[in-house]
Design a protein around this motif. Structure first.
Motif, short mmCIF file in Angstrom:
data_model
loop_
_atom_site.label_atom_id
_atom_site.label_comp_id
_atom_site.label_asym_id
_atom_site.label_seq_id
_atom_site.Cartn_x
_atom_site.Cartn_y
_atom_site.Cartn_z
N VAL A 135 47.94 40.07 22.11
CA VAL A 135 47.39 40.07 23.47
C VAL A 135 46.12 40.92 23.54
N ASP A 136 45.07 40.36 24.12
CA ASP A 136 43.86 41.13 24.39
C ASP A 136 43.85 41.51 25.87
N LEU A 137 43.64 42.78 26.13
CA LEU A 137 43.50 43.25 27.51
C LEU A 137 42.05 43.67 27.69
N ILE A 138 41.33 42.93 28.52
CA ILE A 138 39.89 43.16 28.68
C ILE A 138 39.66 43.87 30.01
N ASP A 139 38.99 45.00 29.95
CA ASP A 139 38.70 45.77 31.16
C ASP A 139 37.58 45.08 31.93
N VAL A 140 37.93 44.49 33.07
CA VAL A 140 36.94 43.78 33.89
C VAL A 140 36.69 44.52 35.21
N SER A 141 36.96 45.82 35.20
CA SER A 141 36.82 46.60 36.43
C SER A 141 35.42 46.49 37.03
N ALA A 142 34.41 46.46 36.16
CA ALA A 142 33.03 46.47 36.66
C ALA A 142 32.74 45.27 37.55
N THR A 143 33.31 44.12 37.20
CA THR A 143 33.04 42.92 37.98
C THR A 143 34.16 42.56 38.95
N MET A 144 35.38 43.06 38.70
CA MET A 144 36.51 42.57 39.47
C MET A 144 37.14 43.59 40.42
N ALA A 145 36.79 44.87 40.30
CA ALA A 145 37.45 45.88 41.14
C ALA A 145 37.22 45.59 42.63
N THR A 146 35.99 45.26 42.98
CA THR A 146 35.69 44.98 44.39
C THR A 146 36.40 43.72 44.87
N VAL A 147 36.43 42.71 44.00
CA VAL A 147 37.11 41.45 44.34
C VAL A 147 38.60 41.72 44.58
N MET A 148 39.21 42.50 43.69
CA MET A 148 40.64 42.77 43.83
C MET A 148 40.94 43.67 45.02
N GLN A 149 40.02 44.59 45.31
CA GLN A 149 40.21 45.42 46.50
C GLN A 149 40.26 44.55 47.75
N GLN A 150 39.39 43.54 47.78
CA GLN A 150 39.36 42.62 48.91
C GLN A 150 40.66 41.81 48.98
N ARG A 151 41.13 41.32 47.81
CA ARG A 151 42.38 40.56 47.79
C ARG A 151 43.54 41.44 48.28
N LEU A 152 43.54 42.69 47.83
CA LEU A 152 44.60 43.62 48.24
C LEU A 152 44.57 43.81 49.76
N HIS A 153 43.38 44.02 50.28
CA HIS A 153 43.21 44.23 51.71
C HIS A 153 43.63 42.99 52.50
N ASP A 154 43.24 41.82 52.00
CA ASP A 154 43.51 40.57 52.72
C ASP A 154 44.97 40.14 52.64
N THR A 155 45.73 40.70 51.69
CA THR A 155 47.11 40.24 51.50
C THR A 155 48.12 41.34 51.81
N ALA A 156 47.71 42.30 52.62
CA ALA A 156 48.65 43.33 53.08
C ALA A 156 48.58 43.38 54.60
N HIS A 157 49.74 43.40 55.23
CA HIS A 157 49.77 43.46 56.69
C HIS A 157 49.15 44.77 57.17
N ALA A 158 48.43 44.69 58.27
CA ALA A 158 47.72 45.87 58.76
C ALA A 158 48.64 46.80 59.55
N ASP A 159 49.71 46.27 60.09
CA ASP A 159 50.58 47.07 60.96
C ASP A 159 52.03 46.81 60.54
N ASP A 160 52.72 47.85 60.07
CA ASP A 160 54.08 47.61 59.61
C ASP A 160 55.13 47.98 60.66
N SER A 161 54.71 48.17 61.91
CA SER A 161 55.69 48.51 62.94
C SER A 161 56.67 47.35 63.14
N ALA A 162 56.19 46.12 62.87
CA ALA A 162 57.06 44.95 63.03
C ALA A 162 57.80 44.61 61.74
N PHE A 163 57.57 45.41 60.70
CA PHE A 163 58.17 45.10 59.41
C PHE A 163 59.00 46.27 58.92
N PRO A 164 60.22 46.39 59.38
CA PRO A 164 61.04 47.54 59.01
C PRO A 164 61.26 47.61 57.51
#
Ligand SMILES: [Zn+2]
Length: 359
Positions: A135-164
């Protein structure tokens, strides 16, 4: 560099065999000619699109007496007789008139031999787990960190008061520290073979409309004909190395609400629940962003117990490819589900694509 040959017959008009709304989303391939873009015929279109989705960078197509070499890294076609080169491009088929010929799809997929997907990046290796064998693990942080931060932000609920008992807001606070692209070619070939089989089997099966989709990073093709999705997976750190080296192993998974198997979700906040039950804000952790072949899904309306998805009630006794539970009201004891989930019971039906390190 050797070419891979997928020979097709000269173009013929394709009859519409399905109603427009029944078709999976299709793409249209075009070539440049005299300052305009012209459509490839439907046979070539199917070959090109599925070869592209398989990560096949080079192939040849025949059209009458002409042979064309297609280079998907350069997005160029080359007439081997005349030497003429033309640009090619892949655009969404807004008119929906192109038809997908599954026999041509299978031919294109079957012609894929040992070749790394064209979009796999090269770069610096990084492994927190020491030597990882093939297995090769290639560090793509330089190009993908911002993309993944956006995916993380877009796929997490903003308010967990309704999610016990959930970790929705915690996911919003996490920052992407590193992104590795996982290049496990041996396992990729197993996954690609399974994907070709799912294309043949699911024949236009549709995904639940309410199931959210995580957009793939630019240049990473997903195969709509297999209902291939990008989904999060969370697991304890002891399991990560094994998953990256050998794929997901449903045999050692605990039974969940929707049967035995490996679980995936379009919600980063849900995946974090599986990393650690009481994850703290300053805990570092790793989520996997994975390709998953949802194929022909069984839509669970209530909890389901089984070692594999239920049968499809067809004359062949085949089973569904996955169990999908969309968020919303549920029957039985569980009145409400907050996050969508997908369970698979086949080892080769998911490929861990990115390891996303969070802090
Ligand atoms: Zn959530």
């Amino acid at each position: 560099m050797s070419c891979i040959v997928a020979v097709v017959e000269p173009c013929q008009a394709q009859e519409e065999s399905q109603e427009k709304e029944q078709k999976p989303k299709v793409w249209k391939w075009q070539y440049g000619q005299s300052g305009a873009w012209c459509d490839h015929c439907s046979d070539h279109n199917a070959c090109l699109d599925e070869a592209y989705a398989c990560g096949q960078a080079l192939l040849q197509l025949t059209h009458g007496r002409h042979t064309y070499s297609i280079d998907m890294d350069r997005m160029e076609q080359h007439n081997t007789q005349t030497g003429k080169r033309r640009s090619i491009r892949r655009v969404t088929d807004e008119s929906g008139t192109a038809s997908v010929d599954l026999s041509k799809v299978a031919a294109a997929i079957a012609s894929v031999v040992s070749r790394r997907p064209h979009y796999w990046p090269s770069g610096i290796h990084y492994s927190p787990w020491g030597t990882m064998g093939q297995v090769d693990l290639i560090d793509v942080s330089a190009t993908m960190a911002t993309v993944m931060q956006q995916r993380l932000h877009d796929t997490a609920h903003a308010d967990d008061s309704a999610f016990p008992n959930s970790q929705c807001v915690l996911a919003q606070k996490k920052r992407v520290a590193r992104v590795l692209h996982i290049q496990n070619f041996d396992f990729w070939m197993c996954y690609a073979a399974r994907r070709a089989a799912v294309v043949q089997k699911c024949q236009g099966a549709r995904l639940p409309e309410a199931l959210p989709a995580i957009p793939a990073p630019q240049g990473m093709p997903l195969l709509e004909a297999a209902n291939e999705l990008l989904l999060w997976h969370g697991s304890g750190k002891d399991s990560l190395r094994s998953i990256i080296q050998h794929g997901f192993d449903p045999r050692i998974s605990r039974a969940g609400l929707y049967g035995e198997g490996s679980y995936f979700t379009p919600w980063a906040c849900k995946a974090l629940q599986y990393v650690k039950t009481s994850l703290q804000a300053d805990d570092s952790c790793i989520l996997l962003l994975c390709r998953v072949l949802v194929g022909c899904p069984y839509q669970a309306q209530t909890s389901y117990k089984g070692r594999r998805p239920p049968e499809r009630n067809d004359s062949f006794g085949s089973v569904h490819d996955s169990v999908v539970s969309v968020a919303g009201p549920k029957q039985g004891n569980r009145s409400q589900q907050f996050h969508d989930e997908v369970a698979i019971s086949e080892n080769t039906q998911a490929y861990p694509e990115y390891a996303v390190f969070l802090k």
